[in-house]
Design a protein around this motif. Structure first.
Motif, PDB file in Angstrom:
ATOM      1  N   UNK A  41       0.801  -1.227   0.000  1.00  0.00           N
ATOM      2  CA  UNK A  41       0.000   0.000   0.000  1.00  0.00           C
ATOM      3  C   UNK A  41       0.833   1.277   0.000  1.00  0.00           C
ATOM      4  N   UNK A  42       1.996   1.262   0.647  1.00  0.00           N
ATOM      5  CA  UNK A  42       2.767   2.496   0.825  1.00  0.00           C
ATOM      6  C   UNK A  42       3.696   2.706  -0.373  1.00  0.00           C
ATOM      7  N   UNK A  43       3.555   3.814  -1.092  1.00  0.00           N
ATOM      8  CA  UNK A  43       4.371   4.064  -2.289  1.00  0.00           C
ATOM      9  C   UNK A  43       5.758   4.598  -1.930  1.00  0.00           C
ATOM     10  N   UNK A  44       6.769   3.779  -2.132  1.00  0.00           N
ATOM     11  CA  UNK A  44       8.127   4.198  -1.775  1.00  0.00           C
ATOM     12  C   UNK A  44       8.588   5.420  -2.574  1.00  0.00           C
ATOM     13  N   UNK A  45       8.091   5.573  -3.807  1.00  0.00           N
ATOM     14  CA  UNK A  45       8.577   6.684  -4.628  1.00  0.00           C
ATOM     15  C   UNK A  45       8.213   8.043  -4.060  1.00  0.00           C
ATOM     16  N   UNK A  46       7.171   8.116  -3.234  1.00  0.00           N
ATOM     17  CA  UNK A  46       6.837   9.388  -2.605  1.00  0.00           C
ATOM     18  C   UNK A  46       7.881   9.804  -1.576  1.00  0.00           C
ATOM     19  N   UNK A  47       8.651   8.834  -1.094  1.00  0.00           N
ATOM     20  CA  UNK A  47       9.641   9.097  -0.048  1.00  0.00           C
ATOM     21  C   UNK A  47      11.052   9.264  -0.600  1.00  0.00           C
ATOM     22  N   UNK A  48      11.232   8.930  -1.851  1.00  0.00           N
ATOM     23  CA  UNK A  48      12.570   9.024  -2.455  1.00  0.00           C
ATOM     24  C   UNK A  48      12.462   9.791  -3.776  1.00  0.00           C
TER      25      UNK A  48
END
Length: 325
Positions: A41-48
């Motif tokens: 569910x959690x989009x890693x691209x939003x954090x990197x």
């Protein structure tokens, strides 16, 4: 094109699903399968939104906002690879990163989080780990994350908000914990420390679990009370950026000159050397390691008492014990 626009959404979702399958196949979710849903569910691209890749002549930045579509595709592939990502450099030195997702999954599963737990994360980094915790717990207020660097903490806060999460993000020395948010049921550190901060135990409920990198391993402690905890290392190796703070100095490197080549490159020997660096000289560590059958990390543990803390092999009251700083 923006990194977070509709153009990115579909390929990011497909890449995320592939990453989750890869982590699952590696067995990282086995201990607590509920984390599979969080990673899905959690989009890693939003954090990197960007990261750095080492190469000839220094580091090259991959950026999700690049005007070159091929560069954006390369960025996205890297984001959803099962690999650590260098996210902040200072004078060429790594100061913050996004950990390898499969390692994050193993750590979170080992933490054995249950509904209603209050969790402290030491080392906010990009905010991705805090988002996974917030998704798992279903209540952002149960999650606290802290980072020494105001810029990193603020960046994590923005990333979390973009992903729809608002846990408590503190700025300060993680070794001091966040007393105003205590008591905690779980503490997880995503940076390496030379010892166990007493402030953490004082901010835990009895029975709390603390998972932290130490030496080149992952130590899982069970807290008995405000001044006592004990536990063992997980079997796997782990390498993290050291905790930055006024109290923590980098340990000096140990010279391995004169040791047999077959020993110098052995991971479990280097772990023992890192764990006992303040006490054992390399030759002493080598003799012990060979005499005891080249023990793996899971045979070592740490006890924290009211007046001292020590690492040990096999038994906290056995013949092999070494004081921690």
């Amino acid at each position: 094109m923006g990194a977070y626009d509709t153009e990115t959404a579909a390929p990011a979702a497909a890449a995320r699903a592939a990453l989750v399958r890869e982590i699952d196949a590696d067995g990282a979710f086995a201990e607590d399968p509920v984390w599979r849903a969080a990673f899905a569910a959690v989009p890693r691209h939003l954090f990197v939104p960007y990261y750095y890749v080492a190469g000839r002549g220094g580091h090259r930045r991959r950026w999700g906002e690049s005007p070159d579509p091929r560069a954006r595709e390369e960025w996205l592939r890297g984001v959803y690879a099962d690999a650590p990502l260098a996210t902040r450099l200072r004078d060429g030195e790594l100061v913050s990163s996004s950990s390898r997702p499969s390692l994050m999954a193993r750590m979170l599963a080992a933490l054995r989080v249950v509904d209603g737990n209050r969790v402290l994360e030491v080392g906010a980094g990009t905010g991705y780990n805090a988002a996974l915790l917030a998704h798992r717990l279903g209540d952002d207020d149960l999650v606290t994350t802290i980072d020494l660097e105001p810029e990193i903490a603020e960046s994590a806060r923005r990333h979390l908000a973009a992903a729809g999460h608002r846990p408590f993000v503190a700025t300060g020395d993680g070794a001091r914990g966040v007393p105003e948010r205590a008591p905690f049921d779980r503490i997880i550190a995503t940076c390496a420390l030379p010892t166990i901060p007493r402030a953490w135990l004082a901010q835990c409920r009895p029975g709390a679990r603390v998972l932290t990198p130490l030496a080149t391993g992952l130590l899982m402690l069970t807290v008995r009370d405000r001044t006592h905890a004990e536990g063992r290392f997980l079997p796997s190796a782990a390498f993290f950026v050291p905790l930055r703070g006024e109290r923590w100095a980098r340990p000096r490197g140990a010279s391995l000159a004169g040791l047999p080549g077959r020993v110098r490159e052995q991971d479990t020997f280097r772990f023992l050397l890192a764990l006992t660096r303040c006490v054992l000289e390399p030759r002493e560590a080598c003799a012990l390691w060979e005499r005891e059958g080249m023990p793996g990390r899971e045979r070592y543990g740490v006890t924290v008492g009211a007046e001292r803390a020590w690492a040990w092999l096999d038994d906290p009251r056995g013949p092999y014990g070494w004081p921690l700083p």
